[in-house]
Write a protein that holds these residues in place. Structure first.
Motif, PDB file in Angstrom:
ATOM      1  N   ASP A 128       0.826  -1.216   0.000  1.00  0.00           N
ATOM      2  CA  ASP A 128       0.000   0.000   0.000  1.00  0.00           C
ATOM      3  C   ASP A 128       0.853   1.256   0.000  1.00  0.00           C
ATOM      4  O   ASP A 128       0.416   2.326  -0.412  1.00  0.00           O
ATOM      5  N   GLU A 129       2.102   1.128   0.482  1.00  0.00           N
ATOM      6  CA  GLU A 129       2.973   2.305   0.587  1.00  0.00           C
ATOM      7  C   GLU A 129       3.666   2.632  -0.722  1.00  0.00           C
ATOM      8  O   GLU A 129       4.320   3.665  -0.847  1.00  0.00           O
ATOM      9  N   VAL A 130       3.528   1.753  -1.731  1.00  0.00           N
ATOM     10  CA  VAL A 130       4.286   1.892  -2.968  1.00  0.00           C
ATOM     11  C   VAL A 130       3.400   2.484  -4.064  1.00  0.00           C
ATOM     12  O   VAL A 130       2.271   2.043  -4.265  1.00  0.00           O
ATOM     13  N   SER A 168       3.623   9.349 -10.580  1.00  0.00           N
ATOM     14  CA  SER A 168       2.395   9.790  -9.903  1.00  0.00           C
ATOM     15  C   SER A 168       2.762  10.639  -8.682  1.00  0.00           C
ATOM     16  O   SER A 168       3.908  10.617  -8.237  1.00  0.00           O
ATOM     17  N   PRO A 169       1.797  11.399  -8.121  1.00  0.00           N
ATOM     18  CA  PRO A 169       2.115  12.230  -6.947  1.00  0.00           C
ATOM     19  C   PRO A 169       2.570  11.359  -5.774  1.00  0.00           C
ATOM     20  O   PRO A 169       2.076  10.243  -5.600  1.00  0.00           O
ATOM     21  N   LEU A 170       3.483  11.863  -4.976  1.00  0.00           N
ATOM     22  CA  LEU A 170       4.009  11.128  -3.836  1.00  0.00           C
ATOM     23  C   LEU A 170       3.434  11.713  -2.552  1.00  0.00           C
ATOM     24  O   LEU A 170       3.887  12.751  -2.069  1.00  0.00           O
ATOM     25  N   ALA A 171       2.431  11.043  -1.997  1.00  0.00           N
ATOM     26  CA  ALA A 171       1.782  11.510  -0.771  1.00  0.00           C
ATOM     27  C   ALA A 171       2.639  11.137   0.435  1.00  0.00           C
ATOM     28  O   ALA A 171       3.570  10.328   0.338  1.00  0.00           O
ATOM     29  N   ALA A 172       2.298  11.726   1.573  1.00  0.00           N
ATOM     30  CA  ALA A 172       3.027  11.430   2.815  1.00  0.00           C
ATOM     31  C   ALA A 172       2.956   9.933   3.108  1.00  0.00           C
ATOM     32  O   ALA A 172       1.901   9.313   2.974  1.00  0.00           O
ATOM     33  N   GLY A 173       4.100   9.357   3.497  1.00  0.00           N
ATOM     34  CA  GLY A 173       4.131   7.936   3.839  1.00  0.00           C
ATOM     35  C   GLY A 173       4.267   6.998   2.666  1.00  0.00           C
ATOM     36  O   GLY A 173       4.328   5.778   2.833  1.00  0.00           O
ATOM     37  N   LYS A 174       4.323   7.552   1.455  1.00  0.00           N
ATOM     38  CA  LYS A 174       4.424   6.721   0.247  1.00  0.00           C
ATOM     39  C   LYS A 174       5.847   6.746  -0.308  1.00  0.00           C
ATOM     40  O   LYS A 174       6.598   7.698  -0.085  1.00  0.00           O
TER      41      LYS A 174
END
Length: 415
Positions: free
Chosen positions: A205-207, A212-218
């Motif tokens: 789920d973290e990948v 694509s946009p990189l959200a917090a925790g990703k």
């Protein structure tokens, strides 16, 4: 190699498996890849990088006739005494011509690669002749030549390979040199092992996909690109799906959808002992074993069959993932199919000291330098992908070695 579903938890609590034992388990799992029906016939250039599926015996002598190693004069060595001799020059012999027999007392100008005429047994290089230039063809001339031993500068028929001898053994990886030999033997089609088709699934789920946009925790997915590139370079045909979420049901559906069309399934991530290990959960009812290998990085591993298809679960850290590929899948494919060719293993001296867990086979990244030393790149961590990208070698520290000083010798695989 079949495992029962009850074998899931056992190995995690027991003694870690050795690197050698795990590589053998890979070999057992994939042994059917090398069956005789898993072959195809290809024209030479289409077979570049493939593994030869059967021995090839030379259909003719190579070279097919005795020929000259130099530009010079074809002679009968018995015609030239120790003091040298002046011989009458006969018709020149260009490459590709079938010359008449050489009569006693004559010297024939001969080009490199041209057929030695019947009767001749040696070649005197043009630079040893007086004069040291060929005469104009058709013009009567003589040449003074020094004595020469029979066989000098003559490439005998079959001196490279004789008709009926083994030209290439089954399991040979076909590179330019091997394909050139087959062409020289007049062979146009070769039997090779088929490319194995691999389903590659990255999980987490973290990948997220690069771009694509990189959200917090990703984090961006490196494993998909890293492994697909390594697999393609190793001669595999890769089917790559998008990133699977941490939903076991979604992963199970994805594997079920694609497994009938592939020879092998490879997943990354979700194989450790944590609470949310999606690969372990999705394969709970399958003949898949999860265990620990005495290796750093790359300890957690999964291996078995999913609906009968060979299944490999690599760890999720990018370096662990690639080291696992290099230590297990790549060499086993090479052994079974002849492709890819093995990584060259050399000895090198450490440029700096290192420490290693005594009970594990540690694989460090390094740069092999021109002076025969190897410089370590980054630490032992499995997340240091920048250090991996700046390496040209894998440095092996075997089980039982906890520390090495600068200057000590290690085995290095060049990448």
């Amino acid at each position: 190699m079949h495992h029962t579903a009850s074998s899931h938890s056992g190995p995690d609590h027991g003694t870690p498996r050795t690197v050698a034992a795990h590589r053998q388990a890979f070999h057992d799992l994939l042994a059917a890849f090398a069956r005789p029906e898993n072959t195809e016939q290809l024209p030479l250039l289409a077979a570049l990088g493939r593994g030869l599926a059967m021995d090839i015996l030379a259909p003719l002598d190579l070279p097919p006739f005795a020929n000259s190693q130099m530009d010079g004069y074809a002679v009968r060595s018995a015609d030239i005494p120790d003091a040298g001799a002046e011989l009458r020059i006969t018709d020149p012999i260009p490459a590709g011509a079938a010359p008449a027999a050489l009569e006693t007392g004559l010297a024939a100008p001969i080009m490199t690669g041209a057929m030695i005429p019947p009767g001749a047994d040696a070649v005197v290089p043009i630079e040893l002749a007086e004069p040291d230039v060929f005469p104009v063809p058709g013009k009567a001339a003589t040449v003074r030549l020094p004595p020469v031993l029979a066989g000098t500068f003559v490439r005998d028929a079959g001196s490279d390979v004789r008709a009926g001898e083994l030209a290439l053994a089954a399991g040979t990886c076909l590179g330019p040199g091997q394909l050139g030999l087959l062409a020289a033997l007049g062979i146009t089609v070769v039997t090779v092992y088929r490319k194995a088709r691999v389903l590659l699934v990255t999980t987490g789920d973290e990948v997220v996909e690069p771009g694509s946009p990189l959200a917090a925790g990703k984090i961006y997915d490196a494993n998909g690109t890293l492994l697909e590139a390594a697999m393609r370079q190793a001669g595999l045909d890769v089917l790559r799906t998008g990133i699977s979420t941490d939903s076991p049901d979604e992963l199970l559906l994805l594997l079920r959808r694609h497994s009938p069309a592939v020879d092998l399934i490879v997943t990354t991530g979700g194989v450790s002992k944590g609470a949310y290990e999606v690969v372990r959960q999705a394969t709970a009812a399958q003949e898949v074993e999860f265990l620990h290998v005495a290796m750093q990085p790359g300890g957690p591993q999964g291996l078995g069959r999913f609906d009968g298809t060979p299944f490999i679960g690599f760890p999720g850290n990018p370096v662990s993932c690639l080291i696992s590929f290099e230590m297990f899948l790549r060499p086993v494919l090479g052994t079974l199919l002849g492709s890819p060719a093995p990584r060259p293993a050399v000895k090198a001296r450490l440029a700096s000291p290192l420490t290693s867990p005594e009970g594990k086979h540690q694989v460090r990244r390094g740069t092999l330098l021109p002076d025969g030393t190897v410089r370590l790149e980054g630490g032992a961590g499995s997340h240091l992908i920048h250090a991996l990208a700046n390496s040209n070698a894998l440095v092996h520290v075997p089980v039982g070695t906890s520390a090495l000083v600068a200057g000590e010798e290690v085995e290095v695989w060049t990448l």
